[in-house]
Design an enzyme around this catalytic site. Structure first.
Site, PDB file in Angstrom:
ATOM      1  N   PRO A   3      69.599  37.174  56.687  1.00 38.71           N
ATOM      2  CA  PRO A   3      69.815  36.210  55.605  1.00 38.71           C
ATOM      3  C   PRO A   3      70.040  36.925  54.272  1.00 38.71           C
ATOM      4  O   PRO A   3      69.334  37.876  53.940  1.00 38.71           O
ATOM      5  CB  PRO A   3      68.510  35.412  55.582  1.00 38.71           C
ATOM      6  CG  PRO A   3      67.947  35.571  56.952  1.00 38.71           C
ATOM      7  CD  PRO A   3      68.335  36.945  57.390  1.00 38.71           C
ATOM      8  N   GLU A   4      71.048  36.497  53.541  1.00 37.36           N
ATOM      9  CA  GLU A   4      71.304  37.066  52.220  1.00 37.36           C
ATOM     10  C   GLU A   4      70.787  36.105  51.158  1.00 37.36           C
ATOM     11  O   GLU A   4      70.267  35.035  51.461  1.00 37.36           O
ATOM     12  CB  GLU A   4      72.792  37.367  52.066  1.00 37.36           C
ATOM     13  CG  GLU A   4      73.256  38.452  53.034  1.00 37.36           C
ATOM     14  CD  GLU A   4      74.605  39.041  52.698  1.00 37.36           C
ATOM     15  OE1 GLU A   4      75.074  38.861  51.550  1.00 37.36           O
ATOM     16  OE2 GLU A   4      75.207  39.701  53.565  1.00 37.36           O
TER      17      GLU A   4
END
Length: 269
Positions: free
Chosen positions: A2-3
């Site tokens: 996840p960014e």
């Protein structure tokens, strides 16, 4: 992994369901995550959640007695469910609230984290982080000054959390393309004028991803807790061998810092 936009949308998703709610129980089913889960996390029991905040890719669940710090690692996700819903495999921690809901951290690879921060203290995981990219603290001058003398490629430079947090691989690829900067350019040789072009592009690229994720989220309590990478038209990332959207030159892929890097030889100098 996840960014920043995905983590921010997770914050937006869980906040309406747990803020202002009383914690009635904290269950630690598996304390062996990236770091051992401290027992102090159970200090939330009997406390009202004041706010859910994001710092870099960490989420802080604030109360008067301290804050639980959550990190999703490489494979983690958060789900808001009813307390009666059966646990899923890899549900390691859950927080129960007086509204009948539970927040569960699920992490198959266990690279995520649940930590504890005392009031008015700064946990060690935050002490060396750079500014948030969507704040006024992140400026072209900040990038220019920090880059002087640095021979590292510009892509790796803007992905360094000591310089600025949350510019992950996807959004670094996209931002450099939009700014016309070759990803292998030495950070220390990039001019102030080019940083002045790059900085607002990073901001707008991340903001657009957050907005797009937010509009597709709907009710987080009914979702699977995995907003994922939002349906967006990526210009270079994942498009190796396809034509550039600007000049139709075939896009090139290289590896920088073990990460896939796609760029246009013609548009990016």
């Amino acid at each position: 992994m996840p960014e920043l936009p995905e983590v921010e949308v997770s914050r937006l998703g869980i906040s309406p369901h747990i803020e202002k709610q009383l914690v009635v129980e904290v269950k630690i089913h598996n304390p062996n995550l990236r770091w051992p889960v401290p027992e102090e996390v159970k200090s939330l029991i009997g406390q009202t959640i004041i706010q859910v905040e994001r710092r870099a890719k960490y989420l802080l669940i604030h109360s008067a007695v301290g804050s639980a710090i959550l990190h999703l690692g490489m494979s983690g996700n958060l789900r808001v469910v009813t307390q009666s819903e059966p646990l899923k495999k890899h549900d390691h921690i859950e927080f129960h609230f007086d509204n009948g809901l539970a927040l569960r951290l699920n992490d198959p690879r266990r690279f995520g984290a649940c930590l504890w921060q005392q009031p008015n203290e700064c946990h060690s995981v935050f002490k060396k982080l750079g500014p948030e990219p969507l704040t006024d603290a992140f400026t072209a001058k900040h990038l220019f000054d920090a880059s002087r003398g640095k021979r590292v490629p510009i892509k790796q430079f803007i992905m360094d959390n000591h310089i600025v947090v949350g510019v992950g691989n996807i959004y670094a690829n996209e931002s450099l393309f939009k700014a016309g900067i070759h990803p292998q350019s030495e950070a220390g040789k990039v001019s102030l004028a080019r940083y002045q072009r790059l900085t607002p592009i990073i901001k707008s690229t991340l903001a657009a991803a957050i907005e797009q994720g937010g509009t597709t989220l709907k009710d987080f309590a009914q979702s699977d807790g995995k907003p994922g990478y939002f349906a967006q038209e990526l210009l270079v990332y994942g498009r190796k061998g396809q034509p550039c959207v600007t000049c139709f030159t075939e896009l090139t892929e290289i590896r920088l810092g073990q990460r896939s890097t796609v760029y246009c030889k013609r548009c990016q100098r």
